[in-house]
Design a protein around this motif. Structure first.
Motif, PDB file in Angstrom:
ATOM      1  N   UNK A   1       0.842  -1.190   0.000  1.00 10.90           N
ATOM      2  CA  UNK A   1       0.000   0.000   0.000  1.00 10.90           C
ATOM      3  C   UNK A   1       0.879   1.243   0.000  1.00 10.90           C
ATOM      4  N   UNK A   2       0.282   2.382  -0.318  1.00 11.82           N
ATOM      5  CA  UNK A   2       1.003   3.647  -0.383  1.00 11.82           C
ATOM      6  C   UNK A   2       0.179   4.730   0.300  1.00 11.82           C
ATOM      7  N   UNK A   3       0.858   5.780   0.725  1.00  6.99           N
ATOM      8  CA  UNK A   3       0.142   6.944   1.227  1.00  6.99           C
ATOM      9  C   UNK A   3      -0.523   7.630   0.039  1.00  6.99           C
TER      10      UNK A   3
ATOM     11  N   UNK B   1       0.313   4.594  -9.871  1.00  5.66           N
ATOM     12  CA  UNK B   1       0.779   5.903  -9.419  1.00  5.66           C
ATOM     13  C   UNK B   1      -0.095   6.987 -10.051  1.00  5.66           C
ATOM     14  N   UNK B   2      -1.311   7.116  -9.524  1.00  8.82           N
ATOM     15  CA  UNK B   2      -2.239   8.089 -10.067  1.00  8.82           C
ATOM     16  C   UNK B   2      -2.045   9.437  -9.388  1.00  8.82           C
TER      17      UNK B   2
ATOM     18  N   UNK C   1       0.509  12.973  -2.815  1.00  8.73           N
ATOM     19  CA  UNK C   1       0.912  12.625  -1.447  1.00  8.73           C
ATOM     20  C   UNK C   1       2.341  12.107  -1.367  1.00  8.73           C
ATOM     21  N   UNK C   2       3.125  12.264  -2.436  1.00  7.04           N
ATOM     22  CA  UNK C   2       4.424  11.597  -2.523  1.00  7.04           C
ATOM     23  C   UNK C   2       5.432  12.073  -1.484  1.00  7.04           C
ATOM     24  N   UNK C   3       5.263  13.264  -0.921  1.00  6.45           N
ATOM     25  CA  UNK C   3       6.230  13.771   0.046  1.00  6.45           C
ATOM     26  C   UNK C   3       5.840  13.463   1.492  1.00  6.45           C
TER      27      UNK C   3
END
Length: 298
Positions: free
Chosen positions: A67-69, A78-79, A85-87
């Protein structure tokens, strides 16, 4: 808590109808500030933790899609919701923290614990087939112990632990890899548990869930939907939280409370990055089994 006023001024100037916005108190780390009312926070979607998708073919010991933030749903894409929210980064007192969205129904903590245990056993079986270590050494390095608490449980390993707290239909995970280098060849999981369980229990007892815009009056440390009460006030940290305007999804707001200053000190994520590059450079099969376990049990 500290009260930075700049964020309010910058946001106020961004919108032509700023006078119509309702502002409410919020907190990140040791700071309190004001944000517009109609805000969402980037965290990990609950489905990625309790219902992770299995890969069609396991990549080594990794059988689930991580999962990812994100501001969106759990997927392997990677939408825009993930890119915005990548940072985001939740580091506190040498803990890498995972925070989930709120589940629609109460969580079954025992089913969740059982799934995590099965996943760890899968990884151990994979490692057993590729290691050159003796059985005694392999068993010492891969043994884990589960401790169950009220609304929480923890996995203790030879040099790390993961504390899972289930409250308000959310999952909070505090992962601590205590040592940047492997433990000695004589350290056992029992030794590690005896040296660290009091710290885990203290953290668990001081942790409180909270709602967005709920700022505790007591001293402590704020994280999204959570609060650690009565800490030292000077814990090492890199808490980077990304907010997004619901009515203006093209507008994101990032707030960071970090205990380091460039270039004198690097955050834990970059120290970990150097450690991960060392793993890649030296090669998986050349590393001790503790490195295998540390890399795969994250």
């Amino acid at each position: 808590m500290k009260h930075p006023g700049l964020i309010f001024l910058c946001l106020y100037c961004c919108f032509s109808n700023a006078e119509d916005l309702k502002w409410r108190d919020e907190c990140v780390g040791y700071y309190q500030f004001q944000l517009p009312e109609n805000i969402e926070v980037a965290v990990e979607h609950i489905d990625g933790l309790i219902h992770p998708l299995k890969r069609t073919q396991a990549m080594g010991a990794v059988q689930y899609i991580p999962s990812k933030i994100t501001f969106g749903l759990y997927n392997n894409i990677n939408d825009n919701d993930t890119t915005q929210a990548q940072f985001s980064n939740f580091i506190y007192d040498d803990h890498d923290i995972t925070i989930s969205t709120k589940n629609d129904t109460p969580l079954d903590i025992y089913s969740f614990e059982r799934m995590l245990k099965e996943n760890i056993d899968f990884k151990i079986n994979y490692l057993k087939n590729i290691t050159d270590e003796s059985n005694d050494e392999f068993n010492r390095a891969t043994k884990y112990i589960i401790r169950e608490y009220e609304n929480a449980f923890s996995f203790y390993k030879v040099n790390s632990y993961s504390l899972y707290i289930i409250k308000n239909r959310r999952v909070y995970r505090f992962y601590s890899n205590i040592n940047d280098i492997p433990p000695t060849k004589t350290q056992t999981t029992n030794d590690f548990l005896l040296n660290n369980e009091s710290k885990v229990v203290s953290l668990m007892n001081r942790f409180l869930p909270r709602q967005l815009y709920e700022v505790p009056s007591e001293p402590g440390f704020c994280l999204p939907y959570g609060f650690v009460a009565n800490d030292s006030g000077h814990e090492p940290r890199n808490m980077v939280v990304t907010y997004r305007m619901k009515d203006h999804p093209d507008v994101t707001i990032l707030f960071q409370d970090a205990s380091f200053q460039y270039p004198e000190m690097l955050p834990q994520t970059e120290r970990g990055g150097r450690h991960n590059r060392k793993l890649q450079r030296e090669g998986f099969h050349k590393m001790d089994v503790e490195y295998h376990v540390s890399a795969l049990w994250r």
